[in-house]
Design a protein around this motif. Structure first.
Motif, short mmCIF file in Angstrom:
data_model
loop_
_atom_site.label_atom_id
_atom_site.label_comp_id
_atom_site.label_asym_id
_atom_site.label_seq_id
_atom_site.Cartn_x
_atom_site.Cartn_y
_atom_site.Cartn_z
N THR A 1 0.98 -1.15 -0.03
CA THR A 1 0.19 -0.03 -0.10
C THR A 1 1.21 1.39 -0.22
O THR A 1 1.82 1.34 0.12
N GLU B 1 0.48 4.53 1.33
CA GLU B 1 0.51 4.89 2.19
C GLU B 1 1.13 4.11 3.29
O GLU B 1 1.84 5.09 3.93
N LYS C 1 5.24 6.08 2.60
CA LYS C 1 4.96 7.69 2.58
C LYS C 1 6.00 8.42 3.83
O LYS C 1 6.09 7.04 4.77
N MET D 1 1.80 10.53 7.48
CA MET D 1 1.10 9.87 7.45
C MET D 1 -0.20 10.73 8.32
O MET D 1 0.40 11.36 9.00
N LYS D 2 -1.81 10.55 7.86
CA LYS D 2 -2.22 11.53 8.81
C LYS D 2 -2.95 11.18 9.76
O LYS D 2 -3.13 9.99 10.47
N LEU E 1 -10.07 5.79 7.37
CA LEU E 1 -9.17 5.28 6.30
C LEU E 1 -7.60 6.04 6.08
O LEU E 1 -8.26 7.95 6.58
N ASN E 2 -6.84 5.56 6.52
CA ASN E 2 -5.72 6.34 5.82
C ASN E 2 -4.88 6.81 6.79
O ASN E 2 -4.03 8.46 6.52
N THR E 3 -5.76 6.39 7.68
CA THR E 3 -5.23 7.62 9.53
C THR E 3 -4.00 6.44 10.01
O THR E 3 -4.13 5.18 9.60
N TYR F 1 -3.67 2.34 10.11
CA TYR F 1 -2.31 1.51 9.18
C TYR F 1 -1.69 0.98 9.97
O TYR F 1 -1.43 -0.62 10.38
#
Length: 673
Positions: A455, A457, A460, A463-464, A484-486, A490
């Motif tokens: 993934t 994310e 990166k 990350m959020k 999502l995407n936090t 993850y």
């Protein structure tokens, strides 16, 4: 002879003592005697004269004209006696009626609501009578069960029937005291099974496998107790249905469990019991009631023939599916309990188990095929709900842990294909693969788990960030877009991947082909360790990768000296069996990690129990203040995390705190597996 030819002696005896004439007119005499007895006003001599008048009217006319005294006799004494007797009896009857009416009026004043019932009852049950029956049943009196069954029926139905139903049914006994009724119920639950076991001994363990042949109905004394047993069991079922108190339900279920082999002799009654027990097992909110209900079900279905066993387990399966619509921290332990009960039930008969497994695994596979081909929202929802996922999980457990694994081995492949299809169709976070340890079958799980690590994310630098409790995938079917995407999302994802990969490779660590199985997985993990910028993820997966490589090297060194080839199955099996005598490095690491996780969970549960403080508005306001502070320092914190490529003491301490937070969401995974 004619009347003119008769002599005087013959004339006097004719029609009075003649046996010939009595035999000829026997039927007529019987009718006349019945009528005369009903009237009650003539004597035996008068009856004879009446018969004479009917049989020979000329001779009777002759007597009347020549010997009138013979026909006339005084009945005044008899009439006087009869009149006196009739007057005295009528007076006594009047007095009895007056006394009875006074008693009835008194009873009506005392119990006006039970007056109609009491008119139809015989004896009022008292404590002395209950003590007498207790003595009879403890001394094994032959008539004790019949009397106790009658009074138990009367006392129970007088409480549960409506007024109209009470008027229709006539009770032999009447119980107007609740203490007496409780004493009777306790007497039945505590002594009836001992009484029956005395006259009809239960089968021994050696005879237990014969099922129907070992039932009490095969005993010679069964016909003498059959009706009483049937009445008692039917009333016990009615009592069970009308009781809601958990303690009383447990007591009744324990009492029924002692006589459950007798109920198997009545097929209709057995079906009613089985249906209601399954209802208690699947709907009761009390754990003790559910456990006792299943123990009764387990003992009952073990005595049933194959057809009724099939129907009973089908009812249990449908009840399980109905209770799987939602998954919460409070319902998941109950769902896991029902899975364990079904696993126990499917261990009884391998033929029934194979039939159900084939039908229901095919059913979930058809749902998945329709979702892939139709590509509609409704079809998609049929495979993306808790009921579907828990059904797959159940059959994974059954095929992994059931005793008759060899009989169900052909069904492993279609089930695994269904799970993989579910993984491809939707992102399923629950690990539901068949246990490779139990089935000794390799299941390719690692490629689908490692694929998640690609993934973008996770690669990166930033990350959020998000605040809140750690995400628990055990109770979440779909994630809200805000989560999502936090980093919380993850963190939970990588933690689950780490745990599942560790379990998967530890289960296959005794295979002679382990180095080949982990080759691609090690390459992918090494690549992820180089590309990710989060030290927490690097530390977790680096330890896993090192243990995998260590185990792989050990197996390569040991198999370097073997003389057999890949086709020698027996030699390979013996070699792997010898390898299991030692603990592999990854298996040892897995055992240490699971024990440490259990300790952390236990400490977390104890901390929650110690606080006992529900969340309040003040906590929310302070939380908002922390969020505002976090927003101010967020850029600097992220820069520090991304700049640190090596593992420092600060990052280790923060990672340990994250581990403790993430561990809480894994508790239910273990319980469900």
């Amino acid at each position: 002879k004619k009347l003119s030819d008769l002599k005087t002696e013959e004339f006097l005896s004719f029609g009075l003592d003649s046996d010939v004439e009595e035999d000829i007119q026997e039927d007529t005499d019987l009718e006349q005697e019945s009528n005369i007895k009903a009237a009650g006003s003539t004597s035996k001599h008068q009856q004879q004269l009446q018969r004479l008048q009917e049989k020979d009217p000329e001779f009777y006319k002759y007597l009347k004209g020549n010997d009138q005294k013979l026909l006339e006799f005084d009945l005044s004494d008899d009439d006087d006696d009869n009149d006196e007797h009739s007057h005295s009896s009528s007076d006594e009857d009047d007095n009895d009626q007056e006394e009875a009416s006074h008693k009835d009026m008194a009873n009506q004043d005392d119990h006006p609501q039970d007056f109609d019932i009491q008119q139809r009852t015989g004896k009022v049950v008292t404590t002395e009578m209950v003590n007498k029956w207790r003595e009879m049943i403890t001394t094994y009196s032959f008539s004790a069960l019949k009397q106790i069954a009658k009074v138990f029926h009367a006392g129970l139905h007088q409480r549960i029937l409506t007024k109209d139903e009470k008027r229709k049914e006539k009770f032999i006994y009447f119980i107007d005291d609740d203490d007496v009724l409780n004493a009777i119920v306790n007497l039945c639950l505590s002594h009836v099974h001992l009484y029956l076991d005395h006259f009809i001994p239960p089968p021994s363990s050696a005879e237990g496998s014969k099922k129907r042949s070992c039932l009490p109905s095969s005993s010679k004394k069964w016909p003498q107790f059959k009706l009483s047993i049937k009445s008692y069991l039917a009333d016990l079922l009615q009592l069970l249905k009308h009781i809601s108190d958990p303690k009383m339900l447990c007591g009744i279920l324990r009492g029924y469990k002692q006589v459950i082999h007798h109920s198997a002799c009545f097929p209709k009654l057995c079906r009613l019991y089985n249906k209601y027990l399954i209802q208690l097992w699947s709907t009761s909110t009390q754990e003790d009631v559910r456990i006792l209900a299943f123990l009764c079900i387990r003992k009952l279905i073990d005595l049933l023939p194959s057809k009724q066993l099939n129907d009973s387990i089908k009812l249990m399966y449908t009840a399980y599916v109905r209770n799987c619509k939602f998954t919460t921290p409070s319902t998941l332990p109950f769902i896991t309990f029902m899975q364990s009960c079904l696993l126990e039930a499917y261990n009884i008969d391998s033929s029934v188990t194979y039939h159900h497994a084939f039908v229901y695994i095919r059913q979930v596979a058809i749902h998945l095929r329709n979702a892939m081909t139709l590509k509609k929202k409704d079809a998609y929802q049929t495979v993306y709900n808790w009921q579907y996922l828990h059904c797959i999980h159940l059959w994974c457990r059954i095929l992994s842990d059931i005793l008759c694994k060899e009989a169900l081995k052909p069904l492993i492949y279609p089930l695994v294909e269904t799970v993989i299809g579910q993984l491809i169709k939707v992102f399923v976070h629950l690990y539901m693969a068949v246990n490779a340890r139990s089935t000794k079958t390799y299941i390719p799980i690692s490629p689908y788990l490692i694929e998640i690590l690609d993934t973008p994310e996770l690669m990166k630098k930033k990350m959020k960030e998000s605040t809140g409790k750690p995400i628990d995938f055990s109770y979440i079917l779909s994630m809200p877009r805000s989560k999502l995407n936090t980093k919380l999302f993850y963190d939970a994802t990588v933690e689950n991947i780490f745990e599942l990969l560790l379990d998967h490779f530890a289960a296959n660590s005794y295979s002679i082909s382990f180095p080949e199985l982990v080759f691609l997985a090690v390459r992918k993990l090494r690549q992820f360790l180089k590309e990710t910028n989060f030290s927490q993820y690097r530390r977790q997966l680096k330890q896993l990768t090192d243990k995998i490589e260590e185990t792989s090297k050990n197996i390569e060194n040991k198999r370097f000296h073997v003389t057999f080839g890949p086709k020698d199955d027996q030699q390979i099996q013996r070699w792997e069996t010898a390898l299991m005598s030692t603990v592999s490095p990854i298996e040892k690491y897995y055992q240490t990690w699971t024990s440490a996780k259990a300790d952390r969970i236990k400490r977390g549960v104890e901390d929650i129990e110690d606080t006992n403080e529900p969340p309040s508005i003040k906590l929310g306001s302070s939380k908002n203040k922390k969020q505002r502070k976090a927003k101010k320092v967020e850029p600097t914190q992220i820069n520090k995390k991304t700049d640190d490529k090596d593992i420092s003491d600060d990052s280790q301490s923060s990672a340990e705190e994250d581990d403790d937070a993430i561990v809480d969401l894994e508790f239910s995974d273990d319980s469900s597996d």
